[in-house]
Design a protein around this motif. Structure first.
Motif, PDB file in Angstrom:
ATOM      1  N   ARG A  44      72.252 -51.088 -52.492  1.00  0.00           N
ATOM      2  CA  ARG A  44      72.890 -52.327 -52.066  1.00  0.00           C
ATOM      3  C   ARG A  44      73.819 -52.885 -53.145  1.00  0.00           C
ATOM      4  N   LYS A  45      73.359 -52.939 -54.387  1.00  0.00           N
ATOM      5  CA  LYS A  45      74.170 -53.496 -55.468  1.00  0.00           C
ATOM      6  C   LYS A  45      75.373 -52.613 -55.774  1.00  0.00           C
ATOM      7  N   THR A  46      75.183 -51.314 -55.709  1.00  0.00           N
ATOM      8  CA  THR A  46      76.292 -50.404 -55.991  1.00  0.00           C
ATOM      9  C   THR A  46      77.402 -50.564 -54.959  1.00  0.00           C
ATOM     10  N   VAL A  47      77.035 -50.601 -53.687  1.00  0.00           N
ATOM     11  CA  VAL A  47      78.033 -50.748 -52.623  1.00  0.00           C
ATOM     12  C   VAL A  47      78.668 -52.137 -52.649  1.00  0.00           C
ATOM     13  N   ARG A  48      77.854 -53.161 -52.912  1.00  0.00           N
ATOM     14  CA  ARG A  48      78.357 -54.536 -52.908  1.00  0.00           C
ATOM     15  C   ARG A  48      79.369 -54.761 -54.025  1.00  0.00           C
ATOM     16  N   HIS A  49      79.077 -54.308 -55.232  1.00  0.00           N
ATOM     17  CA  HIS A  49      79.940 -54.586 -56.379  1.00  0.00           C
ATOM     18  C   HIS A  49      81.062 -53.573 -56.567  1.00  0.00           C
ATOM     19  N   GLU A  50      80.881 -52.342 -56.092  1.00  0.00           N
ATOM     20  CA  GLU A  50      81.875 -51.311 -56.378  1.00  0.00           C
ATOM     21  C   GLU A  50      82.407 -50.610 -55.136  1.00  0.00           C
ATOM     22  N   SER A  62      73.453 -56.025 -65.099  1.00  0.00           N
ATOM     23  CA  SER A  62      74.163 -55.327 -64.024  1.00  0.00           C
ATOM     24  C   SER A  62      73.594 -53.944 -63.767  1.00  0.00           C
ATOM     25  N   LEU A  63      72.763 -53.455 -64.708  1.00  0.00           N
ATOM     26  CA  LEU A  63      72.185 -52.132 -64.550  1.00  0.00           C
ATOM     27  C   LEU A  63      70.759 -52.187 -64.040  1.00  0.00           C
ATOM     28  N   GLU A  64      70.241 -53.376 -63.761  1.00  0.00           N
ATOM     29  CA  GLU A  64      68.844 -53.494 -63.376  1.00  0.00           C
ATOM     30  C   GLU A  64      68.686 -53.457 -61.860  1.00  0.00           C
ATOM     31  N   TYR A  65      67.806 -52.592 -61.401  1.00  0.00           N
ATOM     32  CA  TYR A  65      67.528 -52.456 -59.982  1.00  0.00           C
ATOM     33  C   TYR A  65      66.024 -52.550 -59.762  1.00  0.00           C
ATOM     34  N   THR A  66      65.662 -53.163 -58.649  1.00  0.00           N
ATOM     35  CA  THR A  66      64.236 -53.282 -58.333  1.00  0.00           C
ATOM     36  C   THR A  66      63.718 -52.049 -57.609  1.00  0.00           C
ATOM     37  N   GLY A  67      64.609 -51.235 -57.103  1.00  0.00           N
ATOM     38  CA  GLY A  67      64.194 -50.029 -56.400  1.00  0.00           C
ATOM     39  C   GLY A  67      65.404 -49.294 -55.854  1.00  0.00           C
ATOM     40  N   MET A  68      65.151 -48.246 -55.102  1.00  0.00           N
ATOM     41  CA  MET A  68      66.221 -47.412 -54.596  1.00  0.00           C
ATOM     42  C   MET A  68      67.143 -48.172 -53.642  1.00  0.00           C
ATOM     43  N   ILE A  69      66.559 -48.910 -52.699  1.00  0.00           N
ATOM     44  CA  ILE A  69      67.364 -49.662 -51.730  1.00  0.00           C
ATOM     45  C   ILE A  69      68.208 -50.702 -52.440  1.00  0.00           C
ATOM     46  N   ASP A  70      67.615 -51.390 -53.434  1.00  0.00           N
ATOM     47  CA  ASP A  70      68.346 -52.402 -54.196  1.00  0.00           C
ATOM     48  C   ASP A  70      69.502 -51.763 -54.959  1.00  0.00           C
ATOM     49  N   ASP A  83      72.021 -38.690 -55.637  1.00  0.00           N
ATOM     50  CA  ASP A  83      72.095 -38.273 -57.029  1.00  0.00           C
ATOM     51  C   ASP A  83      72.716 -39.365 -57.886  1.00  0.00           C
ATOM     52  N   VAL A  84      73.724 -40.051 -57.350  1.00  0.00           N
ATOM     53  CA  VAL A  84      74.349 -41.163 -58.070  1.00  0.00           C
ATOM     54  C   VAL A  84      73.333 -42.283 -58.310  1.00  0.00           C
ATOM     55  N   ILE A  85      72.600 -42.650 -57.262  1.00  0.00           N
ATOM     56  CA  ILE A  85      71.606 -43.715 -57.386  1.00  0.00           C
ATOM     57  C   ILE A  85      70.501 -43.318 -58.358  1.00  0.00           C
ATOM     58  N   ARG A  86      70.066 -42.082 -58.288  1.00  0.00           N
ATOM     59  CA  ARG A  86      69.037 -41.607 -59.212  1.00  0.00           C
ATOM     60  C   ARG A  86      69.503 -41.753 -60.653  1.00  0.00           C
TER      61      ARG A  86
END
Length: 354
Positions: free
Chosen positions: A306-312, A295-303, A268-271
């Motif tokens: 990955r970015k959310t966990v990596r940065h936060e 910082s809000l741009e994602y290429t897809g769900m997996i990305d 739900d967070v990723i969505r």
């Protein structure tokens, strides 16, 4: 003759409890289609009312949950449930607590109606196939089969109303200090279509569908299985006959909501974050002026994961979980009980469990 026509659909309600009997009535007379229309309408109305009542009751917590999900960890405004609600009240007043609730109800009413109706139909279909497969006409739905029926209902309901969910999310994160882009639900829909294209209305759809399978599936499975267990075992004197009290049903709904949302919350967070992609003012509205739009741009769900966990950090996947948990417990409970109560009022004898 006119009076008989009026009574026939109501008297037919008590005779239709599964797909086989519906098919039998359809073969024997022309009254079955009329019953089907009345039954469908009553079921949809009950589901819609249940959704509106349950969601409005927890609207402030729903808004706070979304604000916590999308805020930047370097620009914290909302530190928790109590502080967050006080901050919204202080900066935006009472109306701020319910911002986006109109769009939310416009989405949840059809979503809830379709969800409950789809679950009933999926349950009857799955049960019929299960009985045919096992050769046992007295077979009942197992928890796993209920999970499957709930998953089907969730996918159908989410797909049918997803654009409304995206718009509701964007309306919700707007504050008094934010540059307004959307004046309302329909303005938001038209703006997204014009500036971002029709595909933008389904941003974050995949994690939503993946998340809705365990969420809605577990909600129905846990609620129905728990009710069935209580009726059969009658523990602690909670059940005196085949009917559960409103309080007991509320407890069953609370347990179902807690299990479902805990499993599916990271999706739900990723969505929600994927839904903000493409919104030009999202950087200043959500993450603060110190962060770039990129910082809000994602290429897809997996990305996005990955970015959310990596940065936060991994904990970011559970931002807003506390207010969401506080919200889910009464929301799911109220929805299930409201649905059954409204169906009782409308005179529909076939319930979810049946």
């Amino acid at each position: 003759m006119a009076s008989e026509d009026v009574k026939t659909p109501e008297s037919a309600v008590s005779t239709i409890v599964n797909l086989a009997e519906e098919a039998k009535l359809a073969r024997e007379g022309v009254k079955a289609p009329r019953y089907a229309i009345i039954s469908i309408c009553k079921s949809l109305v009950a589901g819609g009312v249940a959704g509106a009542v349950s969601r409005t009751a927890v609207a402030p917590l729903e808004r706070l949950k979304i604000l916590l999900q999308v805020q930047n960890s370097h620009n914290i405004k909302y530190n928790g449930t109590i502080q967050g609600l006080k901050y919204i009240w202080r900066t935006e007043g009472f109306r701020g607590l319910f911002k986006g609730n109109g769009a939310n109800c416009a989405r949840i009413v059809p979503n809830s109606a379709v969800k409950f109706f789809s679950y009933e139909q999926a349950s009857m279909g799955i049960l019929y196939l299960y009985q045919q497969h096992t050769g046992n006409e007295d077979a009942q739905l197992t928890p796993l089969l209920r999970l499957g029926a709930g998953a089907c209902a969730g996918i159908i309901a989410m797909s049918a109303t997803y654009p409304m969910d995206l718009v509701r999310g964007r309306l919700t994160v707007q504050t008094e200090r934010s540059p307004y882009r959307y004046r309302g639900m329909f303005h938001a829909l038209s703006t997204v279509l014009r500036e971002e294209g029709s595909r933008a209305l389904y941003k974050g759809w995949l994690p939503s569908i993946i998340g809705v399978i365990p969420y809605v599936g577990l909600n129905f499975a846990v609620y129905e299985s728990l009710k069935d267990w209580l009726i059969k075992t009658k523990p602690f004197g909670l059940v005196e006959d085949s009917e559960l009290s409103v309080t007991t049903r509320l407890a069953c709904g609370a347990a179902a909501g807690t299990v479902g949302q805990t499993v599916s919350y990271p999706l739900d967070v990723i969505r929600r974050r994927m839904q903000m992609v493409g919104w030009k003012d999202a950087a200043s509205v959500v993450t603060g002026e110190g962060r770039s739009k990129a910082s809000l741009e994602y290429t897809g769900m997996i990305d996005a994961f990955r970015k959310t966990v990596r940065h936060e950090g991994f904990g970011a996947l559970y931002k807003g979980l506390v207010p969401n948990s506080v919200k889910v417990v009464p929301s799911i409970a109220i929805a299930f009980v409201s649905y059954e109560v409204v169906k009782d009022v409308l005179g529909v004898e076939v319930r979810i469990s049946d």
